[in-house]
Design an enzyme around this catalytic site. Structure first.
Site, PDB file in Angstrom:
ATOM      1  N   SER A  91      -2.007   9.020   5.954  1.00  0.00           N
ATOM      2  CA  SER A  91      -1.420   8.515   4.714  1.00  0.00           C
ATOM      3  C   SER A  91      -1.620   9.573   3.649  1.00  0.00           C
ATOM      4  CB  SER A  91      -2.091   7.201   4.280  1.00  0.00           C
ATOM      5  OG  SER A  91      -1.858   6.947   2.908  1.00  0.00           O
ATOM      6  N   CYS A 253       3.990   7.353  -1.969  1.00  0.00           N
ATOM      7  CA  CYS A 253       3.854   7.352  -0.502  1.00  0.00           C
ATOM      8  C   CYS A 253       4.097   8.741   0.090  1.00  0.00           C
ATOM      9  CB  CYS A 253       4.779   6.326   0.147  1.00  0.00           C
ATOM     10  SG  CYS A 253       4.437   6.110   1.908  1.00  0.00           S
TER      11      CYS A 253
END
Length: 344
Positions: A91, A253
């Site tokens: 991530s 993101c």
């Protein structure tokens, strides 16, 4: 007071997305590689993940990053992303949180004006360059793993929106990328609940209709998230990644933006040296650049660089007692949403 065990966490966010870092007290996870360790958490023993990501110790809008010793000689540290649905291989926002926590806590020696930190992740080696000043980490640039498009303009049949087009791409995890206008919504805070529920519905439709399997990383074989996207008037890409059981990413993101970069690269819309700004539902920004090209098992791939900033805002100690009634954690639909029953 006597407690059987304590866990120490640094409290960190990246552009509003919570990515706490578990720095001390976690049990050792078996596995020769970071991928082995992630797969052990997902297939053998989820108890630590549940303990730190479910109520009463956590809330739906957060992740916890398990900091572990690296399994490769060229890395300074290793980490695994723990979320309520499962452990994930990579991530961007969480990686920025980990680098910031390592440097500002002194676990990796800070050098000004720039410190290079190499992180062992289940998706591969991440090289981070942190801009540092007066003991603070002012920004982090991540050289992400090779990212590639799996499917472009794949037609997905949906009961609610008819047939829509979806790109499927890998940016550290697999994403379904959906132009948000196809579902009649816009990416703005007032639409967060509708976007979250739509994203989870689309994720399960994709799981039923599209199979993925990373060619070199065993166990990375699902579309982890659906990310909605839209073009802003200034050329930035508005992003909204949706996560189970039904919430939206507060950050732009990093892995989703890398997957989107891979889809642009596959279409010939960007070249090495080009970049885009990714802007979140609440206005936070990452800069995402194509810094190289390569191949993954014969597939054309791009190497993304993601730049953003994290903030350490506190620390906490979780205390564990053997007679505690909610060691496995719980989640309720009042805040976790109607899809809470999907969590394991």
């Amino acid at each position: 007071m006597h407690f059987d065990k304590t866990l120490e966490l640094l409290l960190v966010h990246c552009q509003g997305e919570l990515g706490h870092v578990l720095v001390n007290g976690a049990p050792e996870v078996p596995g020769a590689t970071m991928l082995d360790k992630m797969n052990h958490i997902n297939t053998v023993d989820a108890s630590l993940r549940r303990f730190v990501t479910f109520e009463p110790r956590a809330n739906v809008a957060m992740s916890v990053n398990l900091l572990v010793a690296p399994t490769r000689d060229d890395a300074d540290a290793g980490f695994i992303v723990l979320q309520a649905d499962r452990a994930h291989p990579m991530s961007g926002s969480n990686c920025i949180c980990v680098v910031t926590a390592l440097l500002e806590s002194g676990r990796v020696r800070m050098q000004e004006p720039e410190t290079i930190v190499r992180l062992d992740t289940p998706a591969g080696l991440i090289v981070a360059r942190a801009t540092c000043e007066n003991g603070r980490c002012l920004g982090v640039s991540l050289d992400n793993v090779p990212s590639f498009a799996e499917l472009l303009d794949h037609e997905l049949d949906t009961p609610k929106w008819g047939r829509i087009k979806v790109d499927v791409a890998f940016g550290g995890v697999y994403y379904g990328l959906v132009d948000v206008g196809q579902i009649g919504l816009t990416i703005e805070p007032d639409s967060a609940r509708e976007l979250a529920e739509a994203g989870i519905e689309l994720k399960h439709l994709l799981a039923a209709q599209v199979g993925v399997k990373h060619p070199t990383l065993p166990g990375i074989d699902e579309i982890a998230y659906v990310m909605f996207r839209d073009m802003e008037p200034d050329g930035a890409i508005r992003t909204c990644t949706t996560l189970e059981p039904g919430r939206v990413d507060r950050s732009p993101c990093g892995t989703g933006s890398s997957a989107n970069l891979a889809s642009l690269y596959a279409r010939g819309l960007i070249s090495v040296g080009d970049g885009r700004t990714s802007r979140s539902i609440i206005g936070g920004e990452f800069r995402v650049e194509a810094i190289g090209e390569t191949k993954v098992a014969g597939r054309k791939a791009v190497i993304p660089r993601v730049t953003g900033r994290g903030y350490v805002y506190g620390r906490t100690e979780l205390r564990v007692s053997n007679d505690e009634p909610f060691v496995a954690g719980f989640a309720l639909s009042d805040t976790w949403g109607p899809q809470v029953g999907l969590l394991k």
